[in-house]
Design a protein around this motif. Structure first.
Motif, PDB file in Angstrom:
ATOM      1  N   GLU A 221     -20.463  23.252  18.631  1.00  0.00           N
ATOM      2  CA  GLU A 221     -19.109  23.619  18.827  1.00  0.00           C
ATOM      3  C   GLU A 221     -18.351  22.209  18.833  1.00  0.00           C
TER       4      GLU A 221
ATOM      5  N   ARG B 121     -15.998  19.811  20.384  1.00  0.00           N
ATOM      6  CA  ARG B 121     -14.948  19.820  21.757  1.00  0.00           C
ATOM      7  C   ARG B 121     -14.923  18.483  22.264  1.00  0.00           C
TER       8      ARG B 121
ATOM      9  N   ARG C 169      -9.365  22.397  15.546  1.00  0.00           N
ATOM     10  CA  ARG C 169     -10.020  22.192  16.889  1.00  0.00           C
ATOM     11  C   ARG C 169     -10.936  23.494  17.127  1.00  0.00           C
ATOM     12  N   GLY C 170     -11.787  23.102  17.935  1.00  0.00           N
ATOM     13  CA  GLY C 170     -12.792  24.297  18.304  1.00  0.00           C
ATOM     14  C   GLY C 170     -13.736  24.869  17.304  1.00  0.00           C
TER      15      GLY C 170
END
Length: 605
Positions: free
Chosen positions: A334, A336, A45-46
């Motif tokens: 990124e 998200r 994640r991220g």
């Protein structure tokens, strides 16, 4: 000349919605190392992923670091270098640093016109011949590995057939969302390409490149495109296509726009669209992340504007012309909420003079280069004296008189026996290069090419006396208003309001004064023909280049004036032909002082 639907849909599937991946998933260890290198956090994640989009523009037929006009390596006051061979070295360096699979390479147009190399393969040994050569620009750009190029206005100078043949030779698409079939209004060229990169964590990042060209093509190359192609505005077409690209899954949207940043037009109100609209596109169309800008021939490493609807910044960059600079857009995305979002975009330029030419490119096209060098050094006649354009912007010089004289002679001959044969013929000329010169002694094709570097053709239009005066008044805006008395610095007298030299016209065949002490619109005095004041109702034939006749520069009246003759032959070729036929150049035949600058009626020089 609409785009073949099967060809377009096929190309959009291959290089658009179903793009070939620019990188493949590697071993987990390699992916982890790559993620660390770019500050990423693997596939978790991220995740962050950085990639670079490289850009060139206004290459104008430059492959080698060579000036065909001087027959020597290119050099200028800033010691710039030019050409795709230099760009190739810069591109290779960036790919080594970033990883080729983390880069894209695009162009913003004006590729196949501008040097004698480009001219040779359009006109002398044309690529359109059944067994003709492959265009050197296509060969070089294919070898370097371009991903896409937008259409520039000069792509149309040699006609649509030459452009289509060039397009066939390219391993990458030529993009033009606002180049449409004149009848169906459907895309005549691919509007966009979609490329897929892969993050270190294995996720696909879809990058869309939308190509936009210049609406001025409709005027500047009217002879080639009228009734065949139309060119709507950049803002309007970007507003149509950007949402589509987002809906098709584009994570990042870049625009390659052959349109400057100033928000102005050189063709006045003859078209409802803005010529230099790149900033307007960025400000008014949401969903764009960066714009590669072309057309203006200026260097802008980075400019940021805020989109009025989204409030997000858009980054614009224009690398210097002829391959002197390479723009780098460094993009970070990124992961998200289940999708990629653009975290940051920054741009900069690299200078081509910092690297050597790529021998792979120079070797690939060495034979073509040598062929063109031999062609331009062909002697076509002799000149009794040397002539230079150094003072042409401020004085009536023989070198511009020469251009005007040949143009007028061609038009008079063409009109012989017609209903307009009795009208006086005037002739327009501009200083395209202050360094142009005609040497004493042998005159070659390259010296004529330096004198007239553009591929303009010649027309004849009818103007009245009052229209001629207004034409000259408009031209005289080129001078900075300068009060009488005291010395005058010629270097500070011209280019008022950013008017380039090529948008200042002198007219031969009449005499007049330009009073630079007076405001714009009130400068032309003592306008006479054969020693008598020009009457408002008098009629003249003006020998004028097609760029000006079709609205280039926004000069009044000429674009709407009655055309009585035109030719598809370039003015440069008419000059070369005149020299070959006459055997030489003698200023005594054509040189005179027909105009001068004054201040309050007193000559400046």
């Amino acid at each position: 000349m609409g785009l073949d639907r099967r060809k377009f849909l096929g190309s959009s599937v291959v290089t658009g919605a179903g793009a070939v991946l620019a990188g493949a998933a590697g071993a987990p260890a390699a992916a982890a190392m790559e993620a660390e290198r770019h500050g990423g956090r693997g596939s978790g994640r991220g995740e962050r992923y950085a990639f670079t989009v490289m850009g060139t523009t206004d290459l104008h037929g430059n492959v080698f670091n060579w000036d065909y006009a001087t027959d020597a390596e290119f050099d200028d006051a800033d010691h710039n270098d030019v050409g795709l061979a230099k760009i190739s070295t810069l591109v290779a360096d960036v790919r080594r640093e970033k990883g080729r699979h983390n880069t894209l390479l695009i162009d913003a147009g004006d590729t196949i016109q501008g040097t004698q190399l480009a001219y040779y393969y359009a006109k002398v040994d044309p690529i359109t011949d059944p067994h003709g050569p492959v265009h050197p620009m296509a060969r070089a750009m294919n070898a370097i590995g371009y991903d896409a190029a937008a259409l520039g206005n000069h792509e149309f100078n040699y006609g649509i057939e030459v452009l289509r043949k060039f397009e066939e030779s390219c391993d990458f698409p030529l993009l033009g969302a606002n180049a449409v079939d004149a009848k169906s209004l459907r895309p005549a060229f691919p509007p966009y390409v979609m490329k897929q990169l892969r993050s270190p964590g294995g996720r696909v990042v879809t990058v869309a490149v939308l190509g936009l060209t210049n609406p001025g093509i409709a005027l500047w190359d009217k002879a080639h495109v009228q009734g065949r192609l139309a060119f709507p505005g950049l803002v309007e077409q970007a507003a149509k296509w950007v949402p589509r690209l987002r809906s098709m899954g584009a994570d990042v949207v870049l625009v390659a726009a052959h349109s400057g940043m100033s928000g102005t037009s050189s063709y006045g109100d003859q078209l409802p669209y803005v010529e230099n609209a790149a900033v307007l596109v960025a400000e008014q169309v949401p969903g764009i992340d960066a714009v590669l800008v072309g057309h203006a021939h200026v260097e802008v490493p980075e400019r940021r504007v805020v989109n009025r609807e989204s409030g997000r910044e858009v980054v614009l960059s224009e690398p210097l012309k002829w391959g002197q600079r390479l723009t780098l857009f460094d993009v970070v995305v990124e992961w998200r909420r289940g999708r990629w979002e653009v975290g940051s975009v920054a741009s900069r330029v690299l200078n081509a003079n910092a690297v050597a030419q790529d021998v792979r490119i120079t070797g690939l096209l060495r034979a073509e280069h040598r062929r063109v060098v031999a062609y331009v050094n062909r002697v076509i006649g002799r000149s009794k004296v040397a002539m230079t354009a150094a003072e042409a912007p401020v004085k009536d010089t023989p070198i511009l008189d020469f251009i005007a004289f040949v143009q007028a002679a061609v038009v008079r001959k063409a009109l012989a026996g017609s209903s307009e044969a009795a009208l006086p013929v005037l002739s327009q000329a501009s200083c395209f290069s202050r360094t142009a010169e005609v040497p004493e002694g042998d005159v070659t094709i390259r010296s004529m090419a330096a004198l007239y570097p553009f591929d303009n053709t010649l027309e004849a239009r009818v103007l009245t006396g009052v229209q001629l005066r207004e034409y000259l008044e408009f031209s005289a805006r080129y001078y900075v208003q300068t009060a009488g008395g005291g010395p005058v610095d010629p270097s500070k007298l011209t280019n008022a309001g950013g008017t380039p030299d090529y948008n200042y016209d002198v007219v031969s065949g009449v005499s007049y004064e330009i009073d630079v002490a007076r405001p714009v619109g009130e400068r032309i005095g003592k306008l006479e023909f054969e020693g008598k004041p020009v009457a408002d109702t008098a009629e003249f034939v003006l020998a004028v280049n097609n760029y000006r006749a079709n609205g280039g520069g926004g000069f009044p009246h000429v674009a709407a004036a009655r055309q009585v003759w035109s030719t598809s032959d370039e003015i440069r070729n008419l000059i070369i032909g005149w020299v070959q036929e006459s055997g030489g150049i003698d200023p005594a035949v054509f040189a005179s002082v027909g105009w001068r600058l004054t201040r309050d009626g007193v000559p400046v020089f």
